[in-house]
Design an enzyme around this catalytic site. Structure first.
Site, PDB file in Angstrom:
ATOM      1  N   CYS A  23       0.872  -1.312  -0.203  1.00 48.30           N
ATOM      2  CA  CYS A  23       0.029   0.312  -0.071  1.00 48.30           C
ATOM      3  C   CYS A  23       1.025   1.809  -0.214  1.00 48.30           C
ATOM      4  CB  CYS A  23      -0.671   0.006   0.696  1.00 48.30           C
ATOM      5  SG  CYS A  23      -2.494   1.223   1.574  1.00 48.30           S
ATOM      6  N   CYS A  24       1.972   0.867   0.624  1.00 47.60           N
ATOM      7  CA  CYS A  24       2.441   2.504   0.978  1.00 47.60           C
ATOM      8  C   CYS A  24       3.182   2.700  -0.215  1.00 47.60           C
ATOM      9  CB  CYS A  24       3.839   2.594   2.302  1.00 47.60           C
ATOM     10  SG  CYS A  24       3.285   2.662   4.132  1.00 47.60           S
ATOM     11  N   CYS A  64      -1.154   8.642   6.986  1.00 44.74           N
ATOM     12  CA  CYS A  64      -2.043   8.250   6.775  1.00 44.74           C
ATOM     13  C   CYS A  64      -3.151   8.280   7.979  1.00 44.74           C
ATOM     14  CB  CYS A  64      -2.583   7.372   5.566  1.00 44.74           C
ATOM     15  SG  CYS A  64      -1.220   7.256   3.865  1.00 44.74           S
ATOM     16  N   CYS A 109      -3.204   4.607  10.159  1.00 44.76           N
ATOM     17  CA  CYS A 109      -1.995   4.905  10.188  1.00 44.76           C
ATOM     18  C   CYS A 109      -1.533   5.193  11.525  1.00 44.76           C
ATOM     19  CB  CYS A 109      -0.963   3.862   8.947  1.00 44.76           C
ATOM     20  SG  CYS A 109      -1.899   2.861   7.822  1.00 44.76           S
ATOM     21  N   CYS A 151       8.111   4.156   5.545  1.00 44.59           N
ATOM     22  CA  CYS A 151       7.310   3.500   5.298  1.00 44.59           C
ATOM     23  C   CYS A 151       7.806   3.802   3.093  1.00 44.59           C
ATOM     24  CB  CYS A 151       6.081   4.631   4.534  1.00 44.59           C
ATOM     25  SG  CYS A 151       6.753   5.800   4.466  1.00 44.59           S
TER      26      CYS A 151
HETATM   27 FE1  SF4 Z   1      -1.093   2.577   2.615  1.00 45.99          FE
HETATM   28 FE2  SF4 Z   1      -1.164   3.210   5.575  1.00 45.99          FE
HETATM   29 FE3  SF4 Z   1       0.999   2.896   4.003  1.00 45.99          FE
HETATM   30 FE4  SF4 Z   1      -0.833   5.071   3.659  1.00 45.99          FE
HETATM   31  S1  SF4 Z   1       0.713   4.624   5.357  1.00 45.99           S
HETATM   32  S2  SF4 Z   1       0.146   4.134   2.380  1.00 45.99           S
HETATM   33  S3  SF4 Z   1      -2.741   3.382   4.178  1.00 45.99           S
HETATM   34  S4  SF4 Z   1      -0.174   1.510   4.500  1.00 45.99           S
END
Ligand code: SF4
Length: 240
Positions: A119-120, A202, A205, A229
């Site tokens: 996701c990151c 985010c 998170c 991240c």
């Molecule tokens: Fe995805 Fe969480 Fe990374 Fe944002 S911080 S990109 S929502 S995993």
């Protein structure tokens, strides 16, 4: 890749300068090739103010993951309005994020480190690479004090992963230095900082931390990983 002697010389010069002087020097040395990534955190807001106040030729961008806090979007709008800046926003690639959410789920980052990193990567790392493409200097608001991972960083160092010189003008600032600067210069900041959120990413998170906890403890709190991240990977070997 830049010569390590050149980087070392630049590092020695920057160590003698204030963040403001250092940013001005880098802009003179690399005209048109300096970019600054802001996540609207306190450090980044201080750098944005320095750029605006001194009319420095730095391209500013931010990564909109699509999962940020309302307060962060509001701060982005207020910052652009106050400093009359062009802050470019980069988004995840549409087809990739649609596919990922469809196959893994909207909140799959809670299910595994692998999903969280994916996701990151889609929402942050890939857009970052687009933003840095063709540039020579990537300026960030990293401070050594923020986490154990960041203690070994230098004011300026070669980022092997992104093939760019990474410049961290506030690296040696303490939290007190930063808060004083923000207060003295009436710099707008995210109201979540006053509610215990130190490092804000985010919304799903990030959570507030207790006094005395590590600044990164509120990020991906369900994991025991290194709380990064993938945007800032540091090689402790000092590789240039
Ligand atoms: Fe995805 Fe969480 Fe990374 Fe944002 S911080 S990109 S929502 S995993």
């Amino acid at each position: 890749m830049m010569e390590s002697n050149t980087i070392q010389n630049l590092l020695l010069q920057l160590e003698e300068l204030s963040p403001q002087e250092g940013i001005a020097l880098v802009c003179d040395l690399f005209p048109g090739d300096v970019v600054f990534s802001t996540s609207l955190g306190q450090e980044d807001q201080a750098i944005t103010e320095i750029i605006a106040k001194n009319n420095l030729a730095v391209e500013i961008f931010t990564l909109d993951t699509g999962r940020l806090f309302y307060e962060t979007y509001d701060l982005l709008a207020r910052t652009i309005s106050k400093y009359r800046l062009d802050i470019k926003t980069y988004y995840p690639e549409t087809q990739t994020i649609e596919e990922f959410v469809r196959t893994e789920g909207i909140n799959s980052f809670y299910e595994s480190v692998e999903n969280r990193k994916a996701c990151c990567f889609i929402r942050k790392v890939a857009p970052l690479k687009r933003a840095l493409k063709g540039k020579k200097i990537w300026m960030t608001g990293l401070r050594a004090e923020q986490s154990a991972n960041r203690h070994g960083m230098k004011l300026i160092e070669w980022d092997e992963g992104n093939q760019i010189l990474k410049f961290n003008p506030l690296l040696h600032w303490t939290m007190d230095n930063l808060l004083n600067y923000i207060q003295e210069n009436k710099i707008p900041y995210n109201p979540l900082h006053d509610k215990g959120y130190v490092s804000i990413g985010c919304a799903p998170c990030t959570r507030a931390i207790m006094p005395g906890e590590d600044a990164r403890a509120g990020r991906w709190w369900w994991e025991s990983s290194q709380k990064e991240c993938g945007l800032h990977t540091h090689e402790p070997t000092g590789k240039k």
